[in-house]
Write a protein that holds these residues in place. Structure first.
Motif, mmCIF file in Angstrom:
data_model
loop_
_atom_site.group_PDB
_atom_site.id
_atom_site.type_symbol
_atom_site.label_atom_id
_atom_site.label_comp_id
_atom_site.label_asym_id
_atom_site.label_seq_id
_atom_site.Cartn_x
_atom_site.Cartn_y
_atom_site.Cartn_z
ATOM 1 N N MET A 1 -8.309 7.002 12.072
ATOM 2 C CA MET A 1 -8.401 8.057 11.089
ATOM 3 C C MET A 1 -7.028 8.279 10.473
ATOM 4 S SD MET A 1 -9.866 11.798 11.790
ATOM 5 C CE MET A 1 -9.639 13.095 10.658
ATOM 6 N N THR A 2 -6.967 8.357 9.156
ATOM 7 C CA THR A 2 -5.712 8.555 8.448
ATOM 8 C C THR A 2 -5.605 10.015 8.031
ATOM 9 O OG1 THR A 2 -5.932 6.324 7.600
ATOM 10 C CG2 THR A 2 -4.334 7.709 6.537
ATOM 11 N N THR A 3 -4.538 10.696 8.460
ATOM 12 C CA THR A 3 -4.378 12.104 8.125
ATOM 13 C C THR A 3 -2.962 12.403 7.684
ATOM 14 O OG1 THR A 3 -3.821 12.662 10.389
ATOM 15 C CG2 THR A 3 -6.138 12.880 9.765
ATOM 16 N N GLY A 4 -2.799 13.519 6.966
ATOM 17 C CA GLY A 4 -1.502 14.071 6.575
ATOM 18 C C GLY A 4 -0.465 13.042 6.203
ATOM 19 N N PRO A 5 0.672 13.054 6.929
ATOM 20 C CA PRO A 5 1.755 12.125 6.605
ATOM 21 C C PRO A 5 1.324 10.664 6.671
ATOM 22 C CG PRO A 5 2.519 13.799 8.137
ATOM 23 C CD PRO A 5 1.023 13.961 7.997
ATOM 24 N N ASN A 6 0.371 10.345 7.563
ATOM 25 C CA ASN A 6 -0.105 8.966 7.658
ATOM 26 C C ASN A 6 -0.816 8.550 6.370
ATOM 27 O OD1 ASN A 6 0.864 8.829 10.269
ATOM 28 N ND2 ASN A 6 -1.097 9.383 11.170
ATOM 29 N N LEU A 7 -1.564 9.461 5.764
ATOM 30 C CA LEU A 7 -2.250 9.163 4.510
ATOM 31 C C LEU A 7 -1.242 8.924 3.395
ATOM 32 C CD1 LEU A 7 -4.826 8.854 2.876
ATOM 33 C CD2 LEU A 7 -4.902 11.343 2.646
ATOM 34 N N ALA A 8 -0.226 9.762 3.316
ATOM 35 C CA ALA A 8 0.814 9.587 2.298
ATOM 36 C C ALA A 8 1.540 8.257 2.509
ATOM 37 C CB ALA A 8 1.793 10.754 2.335
ATOM 38 N N GLU A 9 1.855 7.949 3.747
ATOM 39 C CA GLU A 9 2.521 6.679 4.051
ATOM 40 C C GLU A 9 1.629 5.496 3.688
ATOM 41 O OE1 GLU A 9 5.366 4.146 4.751
ATOM 42 O OE2 GLU A 9 5.664 6.304 4.836
ATOM 43 N N HIS A 10 0.338 5.606 3.946
ATOM 44 C CA HIS A 10 -0.614 4.554 3.579
ATOM 45 C C HIS A 10 -0.601 4.337 2.061
ATOM 46 C CE1 HIS A 10 -4.287 2.194 3.356
ATOM 47 N NE2 HIS A 10 -4.725 3.060 2.459
ATOM 48 N N GLU A 11 -0.609 5.427 1.291
ATOM 49 C CA GLU A 11 -0.598 5.299 -0.168
ATOM 50 C C GLU A 11 0.693 4.637 -0.655
ATOM 51 O OE1 GLU A 11 -3.043 5.722 -2.205
ATOM 52 O OE2 GLU A 11 -4.373 6.481 -0.660
ATOM 53 N N ARG A 12 1.836 4.971 -0.035
ATOM 54 C CA ARG A 12 3.100 4.327 -0.402
ATOM 55 C C ARG A 12 3.057 2.836 -0.112
ATOM 56 N NH1 ARG A 12 5.085 8.361 2.445
ATOM 57 N NH2 ARG A 12 5.773 10.146 1.265
ATOM 58 N N LYS A 13 2.507 2.487 1.037
ATOM 59 C CA LYS A 13 2.432 1.080 1.437
ATOM 60 C C LYS A 13 1.547 0.300 0.470
ATOM 61 C CE LYS A 13 1.246 -1.871 5.320
ATOM 62 N NZ LYS A 13 0.676 -1.954 6.654
ATOM 63 N N VAL A 14 0.421 0.874 0.106
ATOM 64 C CA VAL A 14 -0.494 0.206 -0.827
ATOM 65 C C VAL A 14 0.197 -0.031 -2.169
ATOM 66 C CG1 VAL A 14 -2.615 0.496 -2.160
ATOM 67 C CG2 VAL A 14 -2.607 0.969 0.282
ATOM 68 N N SER A 15 0.933 0.969 -2.658
ATOM 69 C CA SER A 15 1.598 0.804 -3.959
ATOM 70 C C SER A 15 2.663 -0.284 -3.889
ATOM 71 C CB SER A 15 2.213 2.121 -4.433
ATOM 72 O OG SER A 15 3.377 2.434 -3.710
ATOM 73 N N THR A 16 3.333 -0.418 -2.750
ATOM 74 C CA THR A 16 4.345 -1.446 -2.582
ATOM 75 C C THR A 16 3.720 -2.834 -2.577
ATOM 76 O OG1 THR A 16 5.704 0.082 -1.322
ATOM 77 C CG2 THR A 16 6.226 -2.238 -1.092
ATOM 78 N N GLU A 17 2.536 -2.951 -2.003
ATOM 79 C CA GLU A 17 1.851 -4.241 -1.951
ATOM 80 C C GLU A 17 1.454 -4.732 -3.335
ATOM 81 O OE1 GLU A 17 -1.404 -3.615 0.722
ATOM 82 O OE2 GLU A 17 -0.116 -3.607 2.493
#
Length: 97
Positions: A1-17
């Motif tokens: 489950m992706t929550t809070g800071p993990n969700l924001a970090e996931h979005e940053r990682k996706v944009s970098t990819e």
């Protein structure tokens, strides 16, 4: 489950990819915690109020509109009440004492 800071970090990682990393932007939504980023003409905002995490994606708009939408989105959780979904008292369960 992706929550809070993990969700924001996931979005940053996706944009970098997909190319340039998303740039952090400041959004004052009035939440306990807010992380926002802009990637081209897209915005991602992750807010947290208590245990409620909200994710907002917006594109083809201005930062002011994104901030307004984030404020509206975090104003919603306190308005949602259990009674709205269960207007009648719930029947006792077999486990109730």
């Amino acid at each position: 489950m992706t929550t809070g800071p993990n969700l924001a970090e996931h979005e940053r990682k996706v944009s970098t990819e997909y190319g340039e990393p998303a740039k952090p932007v400041t959004v004052d939504a009035g939440a306990d915690e807010t992380q926002a980023m802009q990637d081209g003409d897209s915005f991602e905002v992750v807010t947290r109020i208590g245990a409620v995490v909200a994710h907002l994606h917006a594109s083809d708009t201005e930062l002011g509109n994104v901030e307004y939408a984030a404020k509206v989105k975090i104003a919603r959780p306190p308005e949602v009440r259990l009674e709205r979904h269960y207007p009648e008292p719930l029947p006792p369960t077999r486990f109730a004492k």
